[in-house]
Design an enzyme around this catalytic site. Structure first.
Site, short mmCIF file in Angstrom:
data_model
loop_
_atom_site.label_atom_id
_atom_site.label_comp_id
_atom_site.label_asym_id
_atom_site.label_seq_id
_atom_site.Cartn_x
_atom_site.Cartn_y
_atom_site.Cartn_z
N HIS A 31 0.82 -1.21 0.00
CA HIS A 31 0.00 0.00 0.00
C HIS A 31 0.86 1.26 0.00
CE1 HIS A 31 -4.30 -1.36 1.12
NE2 HIS A 31 -3.65 -2.38 0.57
N ASP A 32 2.02 1.20 0.62
CA ASP A 32 2.91 2.34 0.61
C ASP A 32 3.49 2.56 -0.78
OD1 ASP A 32 4.46 4.49 1.71
OD2 ASP A 32 6.19 3.16 1.73
N VAL A 75 1.25 3.87 -3.84
CA VAL A 75 0.71 5.23 -3.76
C VAL A 75 1.88 6.20 -3.60
CG1 VAL A 75 -0.83 6.80 -2.55
CG2 VAL A 75 -1.42 4.38 -2.70
N GLY A 119 4.93 5.84 -4.43
CA GLY A 119 6.25 5.24 -4.27
C GLY A 119 6.54 4.79 -2.85
N SER A 145 5.05 7.10 3.28
CA SER A 145 3.95 8.07 3.43
C SER A 145 2.72 7.44 4.07
CB SER A 145 3.59 8.68 2.07
OG SER A 145 3.34 7.67 1.11
N GLU A 163 -2.49 9.43 3.98
CA GLU A 163 -2.88 8.21 3.27
C GLU A 163 -3.53 7.19 4.21
OE1 GLU A 163 0.38 6.53 1.08
OE2 GLU A 163 0.97 8.49 0.30
N HIS A 170 -1.14 -13.45 -0.69
CA HIS A 170 -2.38 -13.88 -0.04
C HIS A 170 -2.30 -15.32 0.45
CE1 HIS A 170 -5.30 -10.64 -1.82
NE2 HIS A 170 -4.38 -10.15 -1.01
N THR A 171 -1.14 -15.94 0.30
CA THR A 171 -0.95 -17.26 0.89
C THR A 171 -0.94 -17.17 2.42
OG1 THR A 171 0.46 -19.22 0.90
CG2 THR A 171 1.58 -17.10 0.84
N THR A 218 -3.28 -23.78 4.32
CA THR A 218 -2.02 -23.59 5.06
C THR A 218 -1.87 -22.11 5.41
OG1 THR A 218 -0.80 -23.35 2.98
CG2 THR A 218 -0.87 -25.55 3.95
#
Length: 332
Positions: free
Chosen positions: A68-69, A72, A74, A78, A91, A197-198, A256
């Site tokens: 997420h950093d 947005v 770079g 932020s 942010e 997302h594992t 898992t």
């Protein structure tokens, strides 16, 4: 014609973004703190390991925080700025960032505090976050890879910069491919990064539309037909009270959940993808080929994930006078 037009859009967006990413990467170095703070990696690693032992959800949250950093404005820390310390909404106050877990902010703050004791005013918060994300992947059994350092922290953080720069949980794979291409990433790198997302979990509200009415029956009980029926019914039961309790969550990889592996990809063709954006990667031919490749080959997934993470860490970085080294990560 539609697919051809989309692929052209992806290519054009990728070509426009790629040069800036390459230039940014060239200004970073794994040995950046060799003289000014030689123990930087060990200090961060020790703090991160202790935090992960105390709270096993730290790893997934920190991976998400890093993404997420970087997407947005770079990789410039932020997203770490607290609304309590900023004159305007940073942010972190944007709707999509409200669910970022507190433990991920805390582990960065702890590591930064330790570094301020050892090397005052030297190591940026952006570099701390990049190192923490890498170390936590390794702790969960994922790949280890070098992290180039030398990022500076942003002088600004504005919630208005967030919208349109981060993928949503109900996005199609086509839309995600275009979004990632604007940042300089190929569909292959999109799928590799989605492999994060594992680990981790998602709140029921993020996928409830797939459980109640998703099949188009209109009776409030039908579910998205792309879901495995037994899985869908179990989710309906587990999330039944999500409106009263929005904190109810489900592991992204129910097979898992605490291990960084390729099982996330194996789940998708079985209808065990939790989020609509997960399932979309299997449904879209452009991304399906990589889902299948990673499901069958852990080494291929780990290698591509490591390279994609290194590339992610170079997105829009600020170096030299372009940024600052913040003494406290949540304060501009």
């Amino acid at each position: 014609m539609g697919e051809l037009h989309l692929l052209r859009l992806i290519l054009l967006a990728f070509l426009a973004a790629a040069p800036s990413s390459a230039a940014a990467a060239s200004r970073l170095s794994p040995n950046y703190y060799r003289h000014s703070c030689p123990r930087v990696e060990q200090i961060v690693a020790d703090v991160v390991a202790a935090k992960q032992r105390a709270n096993p959800s730290t790893a997934a949250g920190t991976l998400r925080l890093f993404f997420h950093d970087c997407f947005v404005g770079g990789c410039d820390a932020s997203v770490l700025v607290s609304p309590l310390t900023a004159a305007k909404s940073p942010e972190r106050a944007a709707e999509i960032n409200l669910s970022l877990p507190g433990d991920s902010f805390d582990v960065v703050a702890r590591a930064k505090s330790a570094l301020e004791s050892a090397c005052p005013g030297t190591v940026s918060c952006a570099d701390v976050l990049a190192l923490a994300a890498r170390d936590l992947v390794g702790i969960l059994g994922g790949p280890r890879f070098p992290v180039a350092l030398g990022r500076r922290d942003a002088r600004r953080s504005d919630a208005r910069d967030v919208e349109g720069n981060l993928p949503r949980t109900n996005m199609s794979a086509r839309a995600m491919a275009v979004l990632f291409a604007r940042k300089g990433f190929t569909p292959r790198e999109l799928v590799a990064l989605a492999g994060a997302h594992t680990v981790g979990f998602s709140h029921c509200g993020e996928f409830a539309h797939r459980l109640y009415g998703g099949g188009g029956g209109g009776d409030g009980s039908s579910y998205d037909p792309s879901l495995n029926p037994a899985f869908a019914r179990a989710l309906q039961s587990s999330c039944a009270n999500y409106k009263k309790d929005p904190t109810i969550s489900i592991f992204n990889d129910v097979m898992t959940p605490g291990k960084f592996d390729e099982v996330y990809f194996q789940n998708l063709p079985r209808g065990l993808g939790l989020l609509a954006s997960d399932a979309a990667l299997w449904e879209y031919p452009v991304t399906r080929v990589f889902v299948q490749r990673y499901a069958e080959n852990r080494t291929a997934f780990f290698e591509d994930f490591a390279m994609a993470m290194q590339k992610l860490g170079a997105v829009g970085v600020k170096t030299g006078r372009q940024g600052v080294v913040r003494r406290q990560c949540d304060v501009l």
